[in-house]
Design an enzyme around this catalytic site. Sequence first.
Site, mmCIF file in Angstrom:
data_model
loop_
_atom_site.group_PDB
_atom_site.id
_atom_site.type_symbol
_atom_site.label_atom_id
_atom_site.label_comp_id
_atom_site.label_asym_id
_atom_site.label_seq_id
_atom_site.Cartn_x
_atom_site.Cartn_y
_atom_site.Cartn_z
ATOM 1 N N GLY A 1 0.832 -1.202 0.000
ATOM 2 C CA GLY A 1 0.000 0.000 0.000
ATOM 3 C C GLY A 1 0.866 1.251 0.000
ATOM 4 O O GLY A 1 2.022 1.239 -0.419
ATOM 5 N N GLY A 2 0.284 2.334 0.498
ATOM 6 C CA GLY A 2 0.987 3.611 0.521
ATOM 7 C C GLY A 2 2.262 3.568 1.340
ATOM 8 O O GLY A 2 3.121 4.448 1.219
ATOM 9 N N GLY B 1 24.219 13.341 -28.283
ATOM 10 C CA GLY B 1 23.686 13.638 -26.963
ATOM 11 C C GLY B 1 24.543 13.054 -25.852
ATOM 12 O O GLY B 1 24.728 13.679 -24.801
ATOM 13 N N ALA B 2 25.098 11.870 -26.099
ATOM 14 C CA ALA B 2 25.899 11.228 -25.055
ATOM 15 C C ALA B 2 27.100 12.088 -24.714
ATOM 16 O O ALA B 2 27.493 12.213 -23.551
ATOM 17 C CB ALA B 2 26.346 9.845 -25.515
#
Length: 535
Positions: free
Chosen positions: A188-189, A423-424
């Site tokens: 859960g949370g 980009g690298a």
Amino acid sequence: MASDVKEETAPTAEHTLAGHDALIDELRERREKAREGGGERRIEAQHAKGKLTVWERIARLLDEGSFQEIGGHVIHRHTDFGLDRQRYPGDGVVTGFGKIDGRRVCLYAQDFTVLGGSFSEVQGQKVAEIMNLAMQSGVPVIALNDSGGARIQEGVYSLAAFGDLFWHNSQASGVIPQISVMLGPCAGGAVYSPALTDFVIMTRGTSHMFITGPQVIKTVTGEEVDQETLGGSTAHAVTSGVAHLVGDNEDRSLELARTLFSYLPLNNSEPPPAVDPADDPWRMDAALNTIVPVDPTQAYDMKDVIERIFDVTSFFEVHKDFAQNAIVGFARLHGQVIGVIAQQPMVLAGVIDIDAADKIARFVRFCDAFNIPLFTFVDSPGFLPGVGQEHGGIIRHGAKIVFAYSEATVPKVSVVTRKAYGGAMIVMSSKTIRTDLCFAWPTAEIAVMGAEGAVNIVYRKQLKEMEKADAKAERARLVAEYHEKFSKPYASAAAGAIDDILVPAETRPRLIAALELLQGKQATLPRKKHGNMPL
Ligand code: HXC
């Protein structure tokens, strides 16, 4: 009169001893009772599942005899659903402080034998107290998690306690390191507390994390999945990236927490812990000169490069099984803790995809928050092409790397070992995003893109207009020309994008010298509340 009073009230030596003994005995009994947690039957059940008790865990995590408990007498105040008959001192969480290798640490540890370690109103108060102490004292917090989640019988009170825990996790983020060791269920949370901490260590077979469990999933989506497949250590260490480290058993998980702790400063205003250098600062490993294959299509193991450069046996990899095309971890360089970021040419040729971007950006930010210098090794053909990656948000995720490096003010040094295409080249700690020193090996290929792709785009028209045979020969000539220009790092060095070309064997002493220079680095960011990272 006065002397009478004195005679009447003054206890005999015997009386003093007996009275104090009784008081101290009561305290001892209370302490012993608290150590029994939810009782013998539940402790046996805990052991039968291959799990340790909360006290056995604390004894393994901390230096012997160093633990100081606080809040051990706290009990909850609820009465609904039979809770009035289930009051245990400490209320299912042990909080306190101690030492790891002589260094201070705060911790909270859930006791599954008490109401399944469920998180209650007063558990929340105890954890808040220890987290406040940790922040005020500037020491890290380690959480040993083993809980059935919000205490169901307390309703909104236990929910509120979680909210308060998340708030404390967020406040402490970037101030003190936070480590979560998962030793049982976390559903859960409740999973958001570990997710908000810096490192999550899971335990194989006995720890599980999920927002909704198998039964809810079956009802809502119809999917059938077991607990282990859904939220076991493999799911989170390999696929989701929620877990940074995995222990094969509890002993190993706690040992991993101790090792990780040894690389971390106590808080954001301290340097990370240096050790006396045990390795030769002038060590030059000749194997590095030939480690990158001449054939650019052949791979090599970047971990081998890292291990040969940094202090012997000091490399401690995190997020090892997630996005293996990237490598992140801590190491020591002449005794100083540093963060290593690299591409792994052995996996997907070291391409940057969504997961690798997240992994790199998060690690860079952690190191920057805690004064850990960044050493980056680049060998990447760039970002992974594909509809899946584009639609999955590679733009947004890739931008995180640029943001993290650009914002980092710690010393930054990079070494391009082979490919740094497009980009690298830019995002992986380049000069233009303010890396202090950028080096390259003679094997470095720094270009906008690979030679074939570049020729196809730049000369497409000319090649199309030629006879087929001529076009083939011309294409080969152009590819060779482009390759010749950019298959070596000298064009980049001439442009000032690379500060120096290193003989690979001399990388270790050159990086040590760089670190020595940069240790006094002063850098500031423009005044702002906080940046808006592309999350
Ligand atoms: C109160 C709990 C409890 C809980 C377990 N127990 N979870 N008591 N609140 N949340 C108690 C059990 O009643 C039992 O008590 C003891 O702990 C051990 O539980 P078992 O079920 O016997 O253990 P096991 O078979 O190992 O199963 C463990 C478990 C299961 C998988 C965790 O107990 C379970 O499913 N619990 C509920 C999980 C859950 O749905 N929690 C709420 C999540 S929602 P006795 O007396 O028999 O020893 C949530 C919201 C947070 O947390 C939101 C934050 C924003």
